[in-house]
Motif scaffolding. Structure first.
Motif, PDB file in Angstrom:
ATOM      1  N   ILE A   1     -12.460 -23.565 -49.964  1.00 31.63           N
ATOM      2  CA  ILE A   1     -12.223 -23.464 -48.513  1.00 31.63           C
ATOM      3  C   ILE A   1     -10.835 -22.874 -48.242  1.00 31.63           C
ATOM      4  CG2 ILE A   1     -11.947 -24.825 -46.382  1.00 31.63           C
ATOM      5  CD1 ILE A   1     -14.059 -26.744 -47.663  1.00 31.63           C
ATOM      6  N   ILE A   2      -9.835 -23.296 -49.049  1.00 38.80           N
ATOM      7  CA  ILE A   2      -8.474 -22.755 -48.889  1.00 38.80           C
ATOM      8  C   ILE A   2      -8.446 -21.257 -49.165  1.00 38.80           C
ATOM      9  CG2 ILE A   2      -6.132 -22.818 -49.861  1.00 38.80           C
ATOM     10  CD1 ILE A   2      -6.702 -25.900 -50.302  1.00 38.80           C
ATOM     11  N   VAL A   3      -9.202 -20.831 -50.201  1.00 42.13           N
ATOM     12  CA  VAL A   3      -9.269 -19.390 -50.544  1.00 42.13           C
ATOM     13  C   VAL A   3      -9.873 -18.592 -49.393  1.00 42.13           C
ATOM     14  CG1 VAL A   3     -10.400 -17.717 -52.077  1.00 42.13           C
ATOM     15  CG2 VAL A   3      -9.260 -19.712 -53.034  1.00 42.13           C
ATOM     16  N   LEU A   4     -10.943 -19.112 -48.787  1.00 40.48           N
ATOM     17  CA  LEU A   4     -11.569 -18.439 -47.633  1.00 40.48           C
ATOM     18  C   LEU A   4     -10.595 -18.310 -46.463  1.00 40.48           C
ATOM     19  CD1 LEU A   4     -15.179 -19.893 -47.415  1.00 40.48           C
ATOM     20  CD2 LEU A   4     -14.594 -17.494 -47.559  1.00 40.48           C
ATOM     21  N   LEU A   5      -9.885 -19.377 -46.165  1.00 41.59           N
ATOM     22  CA  LEU A   5      -8.920 -19.345 -45.058  1.00 41.59           C
ATOM     23  C   LEU A   5      -7.766 -18.387 -45.332  1.00 41.59           C
ATOM     24  CD1 LEU A   5      -8.808 -23.174 -44.268  1.00 41.59           C
ATOM     25  CD2 LEU A   5      -9.789 -21.421 -42.795  1.00 41.59           C
ATOM     26  N   LEU A   6      -7.321 -18.337 -46.587  1.00 35.27           N
ATOM     27  CA  LEU A   6      -6.236 -17.410 -46.954  1.00 35.27           C
ATOM     28  C   LEU A   6      -6.684 -15.946 -46.852  1.00 35.27           C
ATOM     29  CD1 LEU A   6      -4.696 -19.298 -49.995  1.00 35.27           C
ATOM     30  CD2 LEU A   6      -3.540 -18.825 -47.839  1.00 35.27           C
ATOM     31  N   LYS A   7      -7.959 -15.689 -47.202  1.00 39.65           N
ATOM     32  CA  LYS A   7      -8.501 -14.325 -47.068  1.00 39.65           C
ATOM     33  C   LYS A   7      -8.497 -13.870 -45.606  1.00 39.65           C
ATOM     34  CE  LYS A   7     -11.422 -14.014 -51.170  1.00 39.65           C
ATOM     35  NZ  LYS A   7     -12.799 -14.001 -51.684  1.00 39.65           N
ATOM     36  N   VAL A   8      -8.858 -14.789 -44.722  1.00 36.78           N
ATOM     37  CA  VAL A   8      -8.833 -14.465 -43.287  1.00 36.78           C
ATOM     38  C   VAL A   8      -7.389 -14.278 -42.810  1.00 36.78           C
ATOM     39  CG1 VAL A   8      -9.400 -15.349 -40.980  1.00 36.78           C
ATOM     40  CG2 VAL A   8     -11.025 -15.639 -42.848  1.00 36.78           C
ATOM     41  N   TRP A   9      -6.480 -15.153 -43.268  1.00 38.45           N
ATOM     42  CA  TRP A   9      -5.091 -15.115 -42.834  1.00 38.45           C
ATOM     43  C   TRP A   9      -4.373 -13.835 -43.275  1.00 38.45           C
ATOM     44  CZ3 TRP A   9      -2.345 -17.885 -39.488  1.00 38.45           C
ATOM     45  CH2 TRP A   9      -0.949 -17.785 -39.510  1.00 38.45           C
ATOM     46  N   PHE A  10      -4.646 -13.384 -44.508  1.00 40.39           N
ATOM     47  CA  PHE A  10      -3.957 -12.210 -45.052  1.00 40.39           C
ATOM     48  C   PHE A  10      -4.668 -10.887 -44.765  1.00 40.39           C
ATOM     49  CE2 PHE A  10      -2.029 -15.520 -47.759  1.00 40.39           C
ATOM     50  CZ  PHE A  10      -0.690 -15.231 -47.527  1.00 40.39           C
ATOM     51  N   ASN A  11      -5.757 -10.924 -44.041  1.00 38.42           N
ATOM     52  CA  ASN A  11      -6.424  -9.682 -43.627  1.00 38.42           C
ATOM     53  C   ASN A  11      -5.699  -9.122 -42.401  1.00 38.42           C
ATOM     54  OD1 ASN A  11      -8.224  -7.631 -42.842  1.00 38.42           O
ATOM     55  ND2 ASN A  11      -9.945  -8.783 -43.677  1.00 38.42           N
ATOM     56  N   LYS A  12      -5.103  -7.953 -42.553  1.00 40.81           N
ATOM     57  CA  LYS A  12      -4.253  -7.376 -41.504  1.00 40.81           C
ATOM     58  C   LYS A  12      -5.047  -6.971 -40.268  1.00 40.81           C
ATOM     59  CE  LYS A  12      -0.619  -5.713 -44.578  1.00 40.81           C
ATOM     60  NZ  LYS A  12       0.058  -4.518 -45.124  1.00 40.81           N
ATOM     61  N   LYS A  13      -6.237  -6.393 -40.480  1.00 37.26           N
ATOM     62  CA  LYS A  13      -7.051  -5.945 -39.335  1.00 37.26           C
ATOM     63  C   LYS A  13      -7.493  -7.115 -38.460  1.00 37.26           C
ATOM     64  CE  LYS A  13      -8.981  -1.608 -41.025  1.00 37.26           C
ATOM     65  NZ  LYS A  13     -10.229  -0.886 -41.351  1.00 37.26           N
ATOM     66  N   VAL A  14      -7.901  -8.192 -39.120  1.00 35.22           N
ATOM     67  CA  VAL A  14      -8.382  -9.367 -38.379  1.00 35.22           C
ATOM     68  C   VAL A  14      -7.244  -9.990 -37.572  1.00 35.22           C
ATOM     69  CG1 VAL A  14      -9.338 -11.694 -38.628  1.00 35.22           C
ATOM     70  CG2 VAL A  14     -10.249  -9.826 -39.989  1.00 35.22           C
ATOM     71  N   MET A  15      -6.082 -10.166 -38.207  1.00 37.89           N
ATOM     72  CA  MET A  15      -4.939 -10.764 -37.520  1.00 37.89           C
ATOM     73  C   MET A  15      -4.418  -9.872 -36.383  1.00 37.89           C
ATOM     74  SD  MET A  15      -4.893 -13.598 -38.968  1.00 37.89           S
ATOM     75  CE  MET A  15      -3.512 -14.308 -38.124  1.00 37.89           C
ATOM     76  N   LYS A  16      -4.512  -8.548 -36.601  1.00 39.82           N
ATOM     77  CA  LYS A  16      -4.123  -7.596 -35.553  1.00 39.82           C
ATOM     78  C   LYS A  16      -5.038  -7.717 -34.340  1.00 39.82           C
ATOM     79  CE  LYS A  16      -3.298  -2.645 -34.947  1.00 39.82           C
ATOM     80  NZ  LYS A  16      -3.485  -1.308 -35.566  1.00 39.82           N
ATOM     81  N   PHE A  17      -6.342  -7.826 -34.612  1.00 44.22           N
ATOM     82  CA  PHE A  17      -7.320  -7.953 -33.526  1.00 44.22           C
ATOM     83  C   PHE A  17      -7.158  -9.278 -32.781  1.00 44.22           C
ATOM     84  CE2 PHE A  17     -11.612  -9.099 -31.986  1.00 44.22           C
ATOM     85  CZ  PHE A  17     -11.788  -8.055 -31.101  1.00 44.22           C
ATOM     86  N   LEU A  18      -6.876 -10.376 -33.511  1.00 42.22           N
ATOM     87  CA  LEU A  18      -6.638 -11.672 -32.865  1.00 42.22           C
ATOM     88  C   LEU A  18      -5.386 -11.631 -31.981  1.00 42.22           C
ATOM     89  CD1 LEU A  18      -7.482 -14.035 -35.856  1.00 42.22           C
ATOM     90  CD2 LEU A  18      -8.811 -13.794 -33.766  1.00 42.22           C
ATOM     91  N   GLY A  19      -4.374 -10.879 -32.435  1.00 46.83           N
ATOM     92  CA  GLY A  19      -3.180 -10.683 -31.606  1.00 46.83           C
ATOM     93  C   GLY A  19      -3.493  -9.926 -30.329  1.00 46.83           C
ATOM     94  N   LYS A  20      -4.375  -8.904 -30.434  1.00 49.17           N
ATOM     95  CA  LYS A  20      -4.787  -8.155 -29.244  1.00 49.17           C
ATOM     96  C   LYS A  20      -5.513  -9.061 -28.244  1.00 49.17           C
ATOM     97  CE  LYS A  20      -5.287  -3.605 -31.380  1.00 49.17           C
ATOM     98  NZ  LYS A  20      -6.290  -2.608 -31.860  1.00 49.17           N
ATOM     99  N   ILE A  21      -6.390  -9.933 -28.770  1.00 51.71           N
ATOM    100  CA  ILE A  21      -7.130 -10.857 -27.890  1.00 51.71           C
ATOM    101  C   ILE A  21      -6.159 -11.760 -27.131  1.00 51.71           C
ATOM    102  CG2 ILE A  21      -8.703 -12.845 -27.909  1.00 51.71           C
ATOM    103  CD1 ILE A  21     -10.143 -11.412 -30.282  1.00 51.71           C
ATOM    104  N   ARG A  22      -5.144 -12.267 -27.828  1.00 53.73           N
ATOM    105  CA  ARG A  22      -4.146 -13.113 -27.159  1.00 53.73           C
ATOM    106  C   ARG A  22      -3.397 -12.356 -26.053  1.00 53.73           C
ATOM    107  NH1 ARG A  22      -1.418 -15.331 -32.613  1.00 53.73           N
ATOM    108  NH2 ARG A  22      -3.177 -16.546 -33.364  1.00 53.73           N
ATOM    109  N   ARG A  23      -3.029 -11.122 -26.360  1.00 55.16           N
ATOM    110  CA  ARG A  23      -2.297 -10.333 -25.356  1.00 55.16           C
ATOM    111  C   ARG A  23      -3.160 -10.033 -24.142  1.00 55.16           C
ATOM    112  NH1 ARG A  23      -1.530  -6.316 -29.046  1.00 55.16           N
ATOM    113  NH2 ARG A  23      -0.462  -7.262 -30.800  1.00 55.16           N
TER     114      ARG A  23
END
Length: 332
Positions: A306-328
């Motif tokens: 489960i930790i590995v899955l969460l880290l994969k999501v956390w370190f994916n740049k495209k996903v984190m960029k898109f989540l930042g756009k949603i917040r903005r």
């Protein structure tokens, strides 16, 4: 020699501590979290009973829960955590019943002294009033005889004057009430029209803004990639957590063959429910709604996965960029 002995002792301590740290980290990451759930359901006899257990770290940490139907609306539930031999209850029906009984007793105890104090006060007030009334009555008897004649004459004159004044005041009040009522109706009508216009403008503007925000998120270039990526990871997480062994059977009817067929088709979408050890028996001929089931589920998963899955999501740049756009977009 003494200095060398102290160094040896310190080195041994450091090695033991390092081994303990490695052992704890490896056991936390690699030791499986096991769970087991048993249950019986019989709606015709109002019999529902579910027991569950979750164990971790060599059975040092464990969580237990128990649910049993007492009446149609009441359930006996117990949820507690066990670390070594110590228990900590998160929820228990017995504790709730004891607390409610204690509250009732406290309320009754608080009510009793209040009633006694109120009765004593009333008694004192009545005694004082009786003494004062006995003194004043003697004085009033003598005074009333002399004042009776004067008051009778004054009352006749006052009654004639009051009749004339009352007629004039009543007419004035009627006219003033009619004018006030008409003014209120006018004011309410104007306020109703203005509020309706403002509310319609606000609703249309709020819906329009929300629609624009959703459209901006949907039309973004990273939306499709993040949707596919997160969907894949959620399916993997469900595969990890889902039970590995399922035993039992389920027999049910919804009193209508169309509804029972729809529910069975829904269950067949999940492979767990049509495993070899678990059987579903839909009853299309029954005229009453009922459920009769017995089940046992076992599963285990490692915390590291489960930790590995969460880290994969956390370190994916495209996903984190898109989540930042949603917040903005949401905060804009």
């Amino acid at each position: 020699m003494s200095f060398l002995l102290i160094l040896k002792f310190l080195l041994k301590l450091i090695i033991i501590l390092l081994c303990l740290v490695v052992f704890v980290t490896v056991s936390v990451l690699f030791y499986p979290i096991r769970y087991k759930i048993k249950g019986k359901v019989d709606t015709e006899n109002n019999n529902i009973c579910v027991d569950g257990k979750v164990t971790w770290l060599y059975h040092i940490v464990s969580v237990f829960f128990h649910v049993k139907e007492v009446d149609i609306k009441n359930f006996d539930t117990d949820v507690y955590l066990k670390i070594f031999f110590k228990k900590k209850y998160f929820f228990s029906t017995e504790d709730l019943e004891e607390k409610t009984e204690d509250l009732k007793e406290n309320k009754e105890v608080l009510k009793e002294p209040k009633e006694d104090s109120e009765n004593s006060k009333k008694f004192e007030e009545n005694s004082e009033e009786e003494i004062e009334s006995s003194v004043t009555t003697e004085k009033n008897v003598n005074d009333n005889e002399s004042l009776q004649y004067k008051t009778d004459v004054q009352n006749v004159n006052e009654a004639q004057n009051e009749k004339k004044v009352n007629l004039v005041t009543k007419v004035k009040k009627i006219f003033s009430n009619i004018l006030g009522f008409l003014k209120r109706i006018k004011y309410k009508f104007k306020s109703f029209i203005t509020n309706k216009k403002n509310s319609s403008n606000k609703n249309t503007s709020a819906v329009g803004k929300l629609y624009k925000k959703i459209k901006m998120i949907y039309n973004d270039s990273d939306f499709k990639y993040t949707y596919a990526f997160l969907k894949e990871k959620i399916i993997l997480l469900l595969k990890i957590i889902c039970p590995k062994k399922v035993k039992g059977f389920a027999e049910f009817s919804l009193a209508e063959p169309d509804k029972t067929a729809l529910v069975t088709s829904f269950f067949t979408l999940f492979p767990v429910f049509y495993a070899k050890s678990f059987h579903i028996y839909p009853d299309f001929n029954a005229e009453k709604k009922y459920v009769l089931a017995e089940f046992e589920m076992k599963g285990s998963f490692i915390l590291l996965s489960i930790i590995v899955l969460l880290l994969k999501v956390w370190f994916n740049k495209k996903v984190m960029k898109f989540l930042g756009k949603i917040r903005r977009v949401y905060n804009a």
